[in-house]
Write a protein that holds these residues in place. Structure first.
Motif, mmCIF file in Angstrom:
data_model
loop_
_atom_site.group_PDB
_atom_site.id
_atom_site.type_symbol
_atom_site.label_atom_id
_atom_site.label_comp_id
_atom_site.label_asym_id
_atom_site.label_seq_id
_atom_site.Cartn_x
_atom_site.Cartn_y
_atom_site.Cartn_z
ATOM 1 N N CYS A 293 16.899 62.132 40.960
ATOM 2 C CA CYS A 293 18.344 62.250 41.214
ATOM 3 C C CYS A 293 19.170 61.442 40.211
ATOM 4 O O CYS A 293 19.946 60.554 40.584
ATOM 5 C CB CYS A 293 18.702 61.790 42.632
ATOM 6 N N MET B 272 27.177 67.193 36.440
ATOM 7 C CA MET B 272 26.464 67.173 37.715
ATOM 8 C C MET B 272 25.234 66.262 37.684
ATOM 9 O O MET B 272 24.443 66.268 38.626
ATOM 10 C CB MET B 272 26.001 68.579 38.088
ATOM 11 N N ILE C 278 13.002 69.821 29.779
ATOM 12 C CA ILE C 278 11.546 69.991 29.741
ATOM 13 C C ILE C 278 11.141 71.015 28.680
ATOM 14 O O ILE C 278 10.202 70.811 27.922
ATOM 15 C CB ILE C 278 11.022 70.385 31.143
ATOM 16 N N LEU D 13 13.586 65.920 38.858
ATOM 17 C CA LEU D 13 14.616 66.278 39.836
ATOM 18 C C LEU D 13 14.697 65.247 40.958
ATOM 19 O O LEU D 13 15.776 64.835 41.350
ATOM 20 C CB LEU D 13 14.326 67.656 40.436
ATOM 21 N N SER D 14 13.518 64.820 41.446
ATOM 22 C CA SER D 14 13.540 63.932 42.611
ATOM 23 C C SER D 14 14.053 62.535 42.245
ATOM 24 O O SER D 14 14.328 61.729 43.127
ATOM 25 C CB SER D 14 12.167 63.857 43.273
ATOM 26 N N ASN E 181 9.213 65.456 39.260
ATOM 27 C CA ASN E 181 9.519 64.049 39.040
ATOM 28 C C ASN E 181 10.959 63.858 38.571
ATOM 29 O O ASN E 181 11.680 62.992 39.046
ATOM 30 C CB ASN E 181 8.585 63.530 37.933
ATOM 31 N N ILE F 205 8.983 68.626 36.297
ATOM 32 C CA ILE F 205 10.298 68.969 36.887
ATOM 33 C C ILE F 205 10.458 68.324 38.254
ATOM 34 O O ILE F 205 11.544 67.900 38.634
ATOM 35 C CB ILE F 205 10.500 70.503 36.940
ATOM 36 N N LYS G 243 22.103 60.548 38.144
ATOM 37 C CA LYS G 243 23.505 60.934 38.323
ATOM 38 C C LYS G 243 24.284 60.913 37.008
ATOM 39 O O LYS G 243 23.889 60.236 36.064
ATOM 40 C CB LYS G 243 24.184 59.963 39.304
ATOM 41 N N LEU H 109 21.434 65.122 36.290
ATOM 42 C CA LEU H 109 20.285 65.904 35.819
ATOM 43 C C LEU H 109 19.806 66.840 36.922
ATOM 44 O O LEU H 109 18.779 66.625 37.536
ATOM 45 C CB LEU H 109 19.170 64.935 35.395
ATOM 46 N N HIS H 110 20.561 67.907 37.152
ATOM 47 C CA HIS H 110 20.162 68.859 38.193
ATOM 48 C C HIS H 110 19.298 69.954 37.589
ATOM 49 O O HIS H 110 18.824 69.834 36.454
ATOM 50 C CB HIS H 110 21.390 69.392 38.936
ATOM 51 N N LEU H 111 19.090 71.016 38.348
ATOM 52 C CA LEU H 111 18.077 72.008 37.990
ATOM 53 C C LEU H 111 18.180 72.525 36.556
ATOM 54 O O LEU H 111 17.217 72.487 35.800
ATOM 55 C CB LEU H 111 18.144 73.184 38.985
ATOM 56 N N ARG H 112 19.373 72.983 36.184
ATOM 57 C CA ARG H 112 19.492 73.621 34.868
ATOM 58 C C ARG H 112 19.258 72.640 33.715
ATOM 59 O O ARG H 112 18.420 72.912 32.838
ATOM 60 C CB ARG H 112 20.875 74.276 34.769
ATOM 61 N N GLN I 80 15.577 71.759 33.465
ATOM 62 C CA GLN I 80 14.776 72.826 32.852
ATOM 63 C C GLN I 80 14.926 72.803 31.334
ATOM 64 O O GLN I 80 13.951 72.914 30.598
ATOM 65 C CB GLN I 80 15.239 74.201 33.372
#
Lengths: 569, 87
Positions: free
Chosen positions: B54, B12, B23, B51-52, B49, B47, B56, B14-17, B20
């Motif tokens: 995006c 997916m 970091i 996440l935003s 920076n 986080i 891929k 570098l999405h949320l999980r 996290q």
């Protein structure tokens, strides 16, 4: 009635609890100096992290890792060194803690909302949730606590925030209704995971409901009924109980084998008429497809489907069934199923006319296209079988097999793979076929009894004609003798025999069918589990006694009455 | 300063999980960590920076570590990404 998106199926009934957005106005807050504001922000942030970590822990145990990570993400966002730095800068420049938090959060909400990535856009909701809860802490405002919601609560909210998930307990929350959100929103995914019925995206929701009103939520249809009358409430309560019963069956019988009380195994298949039903069949514990009707491929269009189109559909079902047997019936047109472009003439007696296998054996181009598609699909998983409808004569089976052989030779010449040993079976649904079952059994690889047509043709009674409704009965000794005869003929030739009519799921007939020696029961998707349960209740001794006694009666009524007394418990 | 290029393989991006996890992995080392992606330099400890940006699936990123324990930090970051970021 209010309408929205049916996001999580099921019926929920309860009293509405409106969760309105709070007024978190901080314009009256006075700036107490950078040091004091910074300390207030830090105290609130510490409290936030502690509370959220506790929530995440609870959610991890109750709902799952993913939901818990969303909450932990909020902690990390608040502790983000850049975010902290930006807030401190604002406080140093004269903003109170609330203003610093709000401004910075709003900036990030806007940034994430405008990203060209759906997954990241969802993070805007996380920041929004964090902002609201931090402001509640800073302003000492009451936070929403769904854990205190009483049993039978219908939660009505603008949107479901991640922090609300903590209070969502199936025992207390009957249903969820929101003003925003769609089928793939976080709220929808969560509601489905928790199996709570949900209708999302109801426009002007809060103008149409009030706290404490009774509401019925149909999460399958996307309907919300507010203040229903007694009768409606009763109807939905009944529907809800039926759904619960189905769920319970699903839980107990889905992964079980189909066995009678003596431990003898049977095949329990599903009847389907489309690709999507195959998925439902698998999910409902069907061990194969006993009847795949192919007519839908030919209907609602202006020309016959191509070989490739058919191949893709048959392959899709074969793939979905993961190697389990898939019996595909060749085109069963005519009778009550008219297809304009096939140019079938109007007939006086369509049910006794040029239809099904009779049509296919003359229109060999249509038939061969289907046979080639079936052969090609059989190469993919090796689980495809062909079934011929409305057979009355051995010659029809031979002719169909000769055409199949031609198709095989053509495919071989073209180097296209197919299953050389593909089975060809006969659908036993005419009195003629029943009477020559012994002869057909020598030519066919399997039988499947179609009880609907077999009953209609044996009794010479149109099942749609109310005047003679009483005559159309599968309990009639003539029909039962036919079924018994077909099964015994199959046994003598050593070929498997199934049933794909409604009778296979009839609790009154199941003990008889077991006694006759039926190998495979193919029923509608929604009847699979119930049929498995019914089969599991019988011993061979019991069914043999029922066979002896039931087959001794002279009329359909007598048989049915006897079975009512002895078949159901 | 140490740096290395690596390709992101998890499904997916570098999405949320994964963000996290990343970091949590690099923060204890004390050095500054940045990721260069599509010509943009991202503070990899933020986080927001991360996440935003995006990032891929399948994209190549450059990780730079600068300061205390920089080599150990880079090694740990690469190992985490190569292991599929927890997938």
């Amino acid at each position: 009635m209010l309408y929205g998106v049916g996001a999580s199926a099921g019926i929920g009934i309860g009293k509405i609890l409106c969760i309105q957005e709070q007024n978190l106005d901080y314009t009256a807050v006075e700036y107490q100096g950078a040091k004091a504001e910074s300390a207030r922000l830090k105290a609130a942030a510490d409290a936030f992290c502690e509370i959220t970590e506790r929530m995440a822990q609870d959610v991890r145990e109750r709902i799952g890792q993913k939901e818990s990570e969303i909450l932990m993400g909020q902690v990390m966002m608040l502790q983000d060194p850049l975010v902290t730095e930006q807030m401190e800068e604002m406080i140093a420049a004269g903003s109170c803690a609330e203003a610093a938090l709000d401004t910075i959060c709003q900036g990030y909400i806007e940034l994430f909302s405008n990203l060209d990535d759906e997954l990241m856009q969802q993070r805007a909701a996380d920041i929004q949730d964090m902002r609201t809860r931090m402001l509640q802490l800073l302003l000492h405002a009451q936070s929403i606590d769904l854990t205190l919601a009483p049993k039978g609560t219908v939660v009505a909210a603008k949107d479901l925030t991640p922090s609300m998930t903590v209070g969502l307990k199936k025992e207390n929350i009957s249903a969820i209704v929101t003003q925003v959100g769609g089928k793939t929103s976080h709220a929808a995914i969560l509601a489905r995971a928790l199996e709570i019925p949900a209708v999302l995206g109801v426009a002007n929701l809060f103008e149409q409901i009030e706290n404490g009103q009774t509401a019925i939520i149909d999460g399958g249809k996307g309907e919300v009924l507010v203040c229903p009358d007694e009768k409606t409430l009763g109807e939905y309560t009944k529907q809800q109980q039926e759904q619960w019963r189905q769920k319970e069956l699903l839980f107990i019988y889905r992964d079980k084998q189909t066995q009678d009380a003596d431990g003898r195994s049977y095949d329990l298949y599903a009847n389907i008429g489309s690709v999507s039903e195959a998925q439902a069949a698998l999910e409902n514990g069907a061990e194969g497809i006993g009847l795949f009707r192919t007519e839908f491929l030919f209907m609602n269009r202006s020309s016959a489907p191509t070989e490739q189109e058919q191949f893709e559909t048959y392959t899709a079902v074969s793939r979905i069934m993961q190697g389990k047997e898939v019996i595909i019936r060749t085109l069963d047109v005519g009778g009550d199923k008219e297809i304009a472009y096939l140019n079938m003439p109007k007939e006086q007696n369509p049910f006794l006319g040029w239809r099904a296998i009779r049509y296919c054996l003359e229109q060999t181009d249509v038939f061969k296209t289907q046979l080639r598609a079936l052969l090609r699909a059989s190469a993919v998983n090796g689980n495809v079988k062909i079934m011929l409808p409305l057979v009355t004569d051995v010659q029809e089976v031979r002719a169909a097999k000769a055409l199949l052989e031609q198709c095989k030779q053509e495919l071989k010449a073209q180097g296209i793979p197919y299953d050389e040993d593909i089975s060809v079976g006969v659908m036993m649904e005419t009195p003629a076929a029943a009477l020559i079952a012994d002869l057909l059994a020598k030519e066919a690889d399997f039988f499947s009894i179609g009880t609907n047509d077999l009953t209609q043709y044996t009794m010479a009674a149109d099942r749609g004609n109310a005047k003679i409704k009483g005559l159309y009965s599968t309990f009639h000794p003539a029909v039962l003798r036919s079924i018994s005869h077909i099964i015994k003929a199959a046994k003598r030739e050593g070929i498997p025999v199934g049933m794909c009519g409604e009778a296979a799921a009839d609790p009154l007939l199941i003990p008889l069918l077991l006694a006759f020696g039926l190998d495979e029961f193919s029923v509608s998707v929604s009847s699979v589990l119930q049929t498995r349960k019914w089969i599991s209740g019988w011993t061979q001794r019991q069914t043999e006694q029922i066979e002896r006694e039931a087959m001794a009666f002279s009329t359909a009524n007598e048989v049915e009455e006897y079975l009512m007394k002895h078949s159901v418990r | 300063m140490v740096s290395a290029k690596v390709r992101l393989t998890n499904s997916m991006g570098l999405h949320l999980r994964p963000a996290q996890l990343f970091i949590r992995e690099v923060t204890p080392y004390g050095c500054d960590v940045t990721i260069t992606y599509n010509g943009r330099v991202i503070n990899a400890k933020s986080i927001m920076n991360l996440l935003s940006a995006c990032i891929k699936q399948g994209s190549e990123i450059e990780i730079k570590c600068n300061g205390e324990n920089e080599e150990e930090c880079l090694k740990a970051a690469l190992a985490l990404i190569e292991s599929g970021l927890g997938e």
